[in-house]
Design an enzyme around this catalytic site. Structure first.
Site, PDB file in Angstrom:
ATOM      1  N   GLN A  13      13.631  13.730   5.328  1.00 19.18           N
ATOM      2  CA  GLN A  13      12.721  12.279   4.983  1.00 19.18           C
ATOM      3  C   GLN A  13      11.729  12.885   5.162  1.00 19.18           C
ATOM      4  OE1 GLN A  13      12.639   9.050   6.926  1.00 19.18           O
ATOM      5  NE2 GLN A  13      11.925   7.408   5.319  1.00 19.18           N
ATOM      6  N   ASP A  33      15.724  25.217   5.701  1.00 19.46           N
ATOM      7  CA  ASP A  33      16.422  24.033   6.440  1.00 19.46           C
ATOM      8  C   ASP A  33      18.027  24.509   6.665  1.00 19.46           C
ATOM      9  OD1 ASP A  33      16.095  20.651   6.271  1.00 19.46           O
ATOM     10  OD2 ASP A  33      17.705  21.158   6.304  1.00 19.46           O
ATOM     11  N   TYR A 139      20.000  10.479  21.344  1.00 16.82           N
ATOM     12  CA  TYR A 139      18.062  10.623  20.234  1.00 16.82           C
ATOM     13  C   TYR A 139      17.503  10.855  21.229  1.00 16.82           C
ATOM     14  CZ  TYR A 139      15.184  10.407  16.996  1.00 16.82           C
ATOM     15  OH  TYR A 139      13.824   9.900  15.917  1.00 16.82           O
ATOM     16  N   LYS A 143      14.428  12.936  22.599  1.00 26.53           N
ATOM     17  CA  LYS A 143      13.455  12.974  22.934  1.00 26.53           C
ATOM     18  C   LYS A 143      12.199  13.241  24.027  1.00 26.53           C
ATOM     19  CE  LYS A 143      13.088  13.226  18.228  1.00 26.53           C
ATOM     20  NZ  LYS A 143      12.636  14.695  17.596  1.00 26.53           N
TER      21      LYS A 143
HETATM   22  C1  AKB Z   1      16.603   6.082  13.444  1.00 20.06           C
HETATM   23  O1  AKB Z   1      16.515   5.325  13.485  1.00 20.06           O
HETATM   24  O2  AKB Z   1      16.965   7.186  14.844  1.00 20.06           O
HETATM   25  C2  AKB Z   1      14.147   7.099  13.968  1.00 20.06           C
HETATM   26  C3  AKB Z   1      13.905   7.110  15.040  1.00 20.06           C
HETATM   27  C4  AKB Z   1      13.142   5.542  14.966  1.00 20.06           C
HETATM   28  O3  AKB Z   1      13.188   7.743  15.615  1.00 20.06           O
HETATM   29  N1  AKB Z   1      13.902   6.691  11.856  1.00 20.06           N
END
Ligand code: AKB
Length: 315
Positions: A13, A33, A139, A143
């Site tokens: 995106q 990619d 996630y 991060k």
């Molecule tokens: C997600 O929803 O995982 C991403 C983000 C907020 O990092 N768009």
């Protein structure tokens, strides 16, 4: 001045629009990619590169000799919960591969963090730059670990690495994939095509969001800022906040018979852990960040562009 720029994860995106923007600025951009070249459409050169394939990554970097690399390849929050160990591998090992090559080839690096680094114990409103950070999603954990790792490489090896904590990003050119905030893009397609949308979040689940044009402009602005103005490992980066119901109400101003209903699923539990709004005053002070799109402007831009793309009337 034109630069040699490598984009990893260019078909995603953000990568799609970043590639186009940097190419239009006159840079020499190489988009990469994991997607088959027959399914991508870039105005630039394109190569298949998997960030987990360190040898291929090294080959491409030693040949193209980028001055700047944007490492945008990642598994997002909702997909990450389905394949946590794979998400960890792609997000962490992918980053380590790029960081090790940055040590060797000394390119300047952008790497995206996210509001997902914050967790249920973080203050939810006007979340400060430095606060409690206890993410519960894989996630978010990857991060935050990534933020610590880029800061380590910056200080230990003297590299120039910059980063932003992106909110939910809203764009009409490329679809998001696997995020919790994706509803805020899907809703526009459904509103235009079917005049109705079933939302997987709670109606009042307010989240920080940003229009893609602001996000791309801010990202490039951060990368172009003087090195000594960059004080944070990864900056809080914000524009607006809204809930699904507020977004639906704004869409109804353009499509009066638009209807929304709600079937919250497991993604609502992820969104519940994140801030409602973000204090990004450090970005505004250090490198003059300023967003342009408020909710009405964003909704108008999304509806007009998607209607044109789908060849549909709004009402
Ligand atoms: C997600 O929803 O995982 C991403 C983000 C907020 O990092 N768009």
């Amino acid at each position: 001045m034109a630069q040699r720029i490598l984009i990893l994860g260019a078909a995603g995106q953000i990568g799609t629009e970043l590639t186009e923007f940097l190419h239009n600025q006159g840079n020499n951009v190489l988009a990469t990619d994991i997607k088959d070249p027959n399914y991508v459409n870039f105005p630039t050169e394109y190569e298949i590169v998997d960030v987990l394939d360190r040898d291929k990554l090294q080959q491409v970097i030693s040949k193209f000799k980028p001055e700047v690399v944007y490492h945008m390849a990642a598994i997002l929050s909702a997909t990450g919960e389905k394949i946590p160990l794979k998400a960890w591998e792609i997000n962490m090992q992918g980053l380590i591969n790029v960081l090790e090559l940055a040590r060797e080839y000394r390119f300047k690096l952008f790497w995206p963090s996210s509001i997902a680094i914050f967790g249920p114990t973080t203050p939810k409103d006007n979340t400060p730059q430095h606060t409690i950070v206890e993410p519960l999603t894989i996630y978010g954990i990857s991060k935050y670990a990534g933020e610590r790792l880029i800061d380590y490489y910056k200080h230990r090896y003297g590299l120039d690495i910059r980063s932003l904590r992106y909110p939910g990003l809203i764009s009409w050119k490329a679809l998001p994939g696997g995020g919790t905030t994706d509803y805020a893009v899907e809703i526009f397609y459904e509103a235009i095509k079917n005049h109705r949308y079933t939302c997987y979040l709670d109606p009042y689940r307010t989240l920080p969001m940003m229009y893609m044009d602001d996000a791309i402009r801010g990202t490039v602005q951060l990368m172009e800022a003087p090195r000594d103005s960059i004080k944070e490992a990864s900056y809080n980066f914000s524009a607006i906040s809204f809930s699904p119901q507020e977004l639906a109400d704004e869409i109804k101003k353009h499509i009066p018979d638009f209807e929304i209903n709600y079937e919250p699923d497991e993604r609502d539990q992820l969104a519940q852990q994140w801030p409602r709004s973000i204090d990004d005053s450090r970005a505004r002070e250090d490198w003059n960040w300023k967003h342009e799109y408020d909710l009405p402007l964003l909704v108008t831009a999304m509806l007009e562009n998607i209607a044109r793309k789908l060849n549909k009337q709004l009402t």
